[in-house]
Write an enzyme that holds these catalytic residues in place. Structure first.
Site, PDB file in Angstrom:
ATOM      1  N   CYS A 130      30.144  39.818  33.777  1.00 55.35           N
ATOM      2  CA  CYS A 130      30.432  40.921  32.854  1.00 55.35           C
ATOM      3  C   CYS A 130      29.386  40.896  31.740  1.00 55.35           C
ATOM      4  O   CYS A 130      28.312  40.298  31.922  1.00 55.35           O
ATOM      5  CB  CYS A 130      31.865  40.844  32.323  1.00 55.35           C
ATOM      6  SG  CYS A 130      32.235  39.398  31.322  1.00 55.35           S
ATOM      7  N   ARG A 173      36.330  39.662  30.717  1.00 61.21           N
ATOM      8  CA  ARG A 173      36.631  40.020  32.107  1.00 61.21           C
ATOM      9  C   ARG A 173      36.218  38.959  33.127  1.00 61.21           C
ATOM     10  O   ARG A 173      37.021  38.576  33.993  1.00 61.21           O
ATOM     11  CB  ARG A 173      35.964  41.356  32.455  1.00 61.21           C
ATOM     12  CG  ARG A 173      36.549  42.532  31.717  1.00 61.21           C
ATOM     13  CD  ARG A 173      35.647  43.761  31.780  1.00 61.21           C
ATOM     14  NE  ARG A 173      34.417  43.561  31.034  1.00 61.21           N
ATOM     15  CZ  ARG A 173      33.422  44.422  30.968  1.00 61.21           C
ATOM     16  NH1 ARG A 173      33.498  45.557  31.638  1.00 61.21           N
ATOM     17  NH2 ARG A 173      32.354  44.156  30.239  1.00 61.21           N
ATOM     18  N   ASP A 202      35.861  47.590  29.730  1.00 63.05           N
ATOM     19  CA  ASP A 202      35.665  46.508  28.766  1.00 63.05           C
ATOM     20  C   ASP A 202      36.843  46.509  27.783  1.00 63.05           C
ATOM     21  O   ASP A 202      37.034  47.476  27.048  1.00 63.05           O
ATOM     22  CB  ASP A 202      34.345  46.765  28.034  1.00 63.05           C
ATOM     23  CG  ASP A 202      33.993  45.653  27.075  1.00 63.05           C
ATOM     24  OD1 ASP A 202      34.866  44.810  26.799  1.00 63.05           O
ATOM     25  OD2 ASP A 202      32.854  45.641  26.595  1.00 63.05           O
TER      26      ASP A 202
END
Ligand code: 4NP
Length: 151
Positions: free
Chosen positions: A8, A14, A122
């Site tokens: 990420c 994440r 996000d």
């Protein structure tokens, strides 16, 4: 056996979740599973508290992971590189040296929605619910990945 890298932007929200979730679904001795961020903002940092907390809620401990930055060498160390979103995809593909490197890179949600290139959003600037949503998306994708890779 397969070596899998989750990528990420910051490697604190994440991708540490993706690493922890996939590790929980596969035998540790047979797989290498790691995560990295395309940016260097959080190198050496623990995952975001909200990621640690949602993982814990589902019985997964990611508190000991530490942020690191993706590097070209990862194309040699890993067989499959799952990115969370389109910007991660561009950043990783820009570092690819050849077709073999490029062929390793795919969107994690393509495991659920083939060829759609959907983003795992996000969650960094949002609230707890964002982390819950992200957990569920990644968990669903990782179940499919684990079923494919399990011996
Ligand atoms: P991640 O989330 O890419 O899922 O780890 C982010 C973490 C930090 C930042 C952005 C996204 N940041 O701008 O510091």
């Amino acid at each position: 056996m397969a070596k899998i890298l989750m990528v990420c932007l910051g490697n604190i929200c994440r991708s540490p979740l993706a690493e922890g979730i996939l590790k929980s679904k596969l035998p540790e001795s047979l797989f290498t599973i790691d995560s990295a961020g395309t940016a260097n903002y959080h190198v050496g940092n623990s995952p975001d508290k909200r990621s640690i907390s949602v993982a814990k809620k589902y019985g997964i401990d990611i508190s000991n992971l530490k942020g690191r930055q993706f590097s070209v060498k990862d194309f040699e160390l890993f067989d499959i590189i799952y990115v969370m979103d389109e910007s991660n995809y561009r950043n990783v593909m820009n570092l690819a040296r050849n077709e073999q490197d490029k062929n390793k890179v795919t969107f994690i949600l393509n495991e659920i929605y083939p060829n759609q290139n959907y983003d795992v959003p996000d969650p960094y600037y949002g609230g707890e619910q964002g982390f819950e949503n992200v957990f569920k998306m990644i968990d669903e994708a990782c179940s499919i990945i684990a079923d494919k890779l399990k011996p």
